[in-house]
Design a protein around this motif. Sequence first.
Motif, PDB file in Angstrom:
ATOM      1  N   ALA A 202     -45.446 -28.088  38.980  1.00 45.62           N
ATOM      2  CA  ALA A 202     -44.935 -27.321  40.116  1.00 45.62           C
ATOM      3  C   ALA A 202     -45.284 -27.996  41.440  1.00 45.62           C
ATOM      4  CB  ALA A 202     -45.498 -25.903  40.078  1.00 45.62           C
ATOM      5  N   LYS A 205     -43.284 -31.369  41.516  1.00 48.32           N
ATOM      6  CA  LYS A 205     -41.872 -31.257  41.114  1.00 48.32           C
ATOM      7  C   LYS A 205     -41.530 -32.210  39.964  1.00 48.32           C
ATOM      8  CE  LYS A 205     -40.302 -29.590  45.616  1.00 48.32           C
ATOM      9  NZ  LYS A 205     -41.688 -29.258  46.056  1.00 48.32           N
ATOM     10  N   GLN A 262     -47.485 -20.669  43.981  1.00 50.19           N
ATOM     11  CA  GLN A 262     -46.177 -21.174  43.561  1.00 50.19           C
ATOM     12  C   GLN A 262     -45.025 -20.254  43.964  1.00 50.19           C
ATOM     13  OE1 GLN A 262     -46.658 -21.841  39.341  1.00 50.19           O
ATOM     14  NE2 GLN A 262     -47.977 -23.607  39.648  1.00 50.19           N
TER      15      GLN A 262
END
Length: 267
Positions: A202, A205, A262
């Motif tokens: 996360a 990416k 997140q």
Amino acid sequence: MSFTLISPFCILLLLTSWLLSGQDVIAAPVDQHTDTPATREAVTLKYSISGSGTFYPYFTNDPQHPGILPDLVTRILTQSALAGENIVLPAKRTNRYLESGKIDFDLISPAWLKASQLTDPQFVFSDAMLLIREYVVTRAATTPVNSLAGRMVGTVRGYYYHDDDEFVRADFESERALLQALKKGRIDMAIIGDLPAQYWSAQDKVTLHFNQLHSQGTLHIRLRAEHAHLLPVLNRAIQTLRDTGQITRIETDYLQRIASEQVPDNE
């Protein structure tokens, strides 16, 4: 001339006094294997639980929220009335320091170890603390990787893998570096813990696919055998923390922290 008679008892007292004043008093031997608060206070257990340094959320490098493992060990030592010293080391050096006695324990899942490592007489293992999983991950959904035999697999330098005599290790310095290598196509697959994989994929990416479960086990304290007499008090502390929900609470707090980090910023 007159003489004063001295009794044999007085002579014995004088002789004993002279002997004690003329030399150091030797203390009676202490049984180091007796579990008492005094014995525990005399011991400072050195340990290292930093993993690669990016073993998030188990270790975070954040002094305010150091990670699941530092928080857990602090609670266990406090509950046990034991002093501890955390020495931050790379994983490979942690293993060497533990084997040579420079540190006294680490945290490990027996599922990571080979049979010979599980039965090594240098160490004893505590009761289980919390579940931990690692996966074979790939960049995209592919057919299941049923065998790693002869394959090149991304791994973290210094980490244990129970079957790494079957595949070719491609070592990287950390979980984060491992996923970056996967993203760039330098490797086709890697072995990594589920929580570190979710966090760094996360953050950076990185698209990945949890292809196959590689190991599933529970974390334990791996303690040098010369401290085995402390194992009962450590196990009692673990049991207390488990029964009162503190272990679950520590893990949940960090998982919630990850989730909040997140959340997409819509501003």
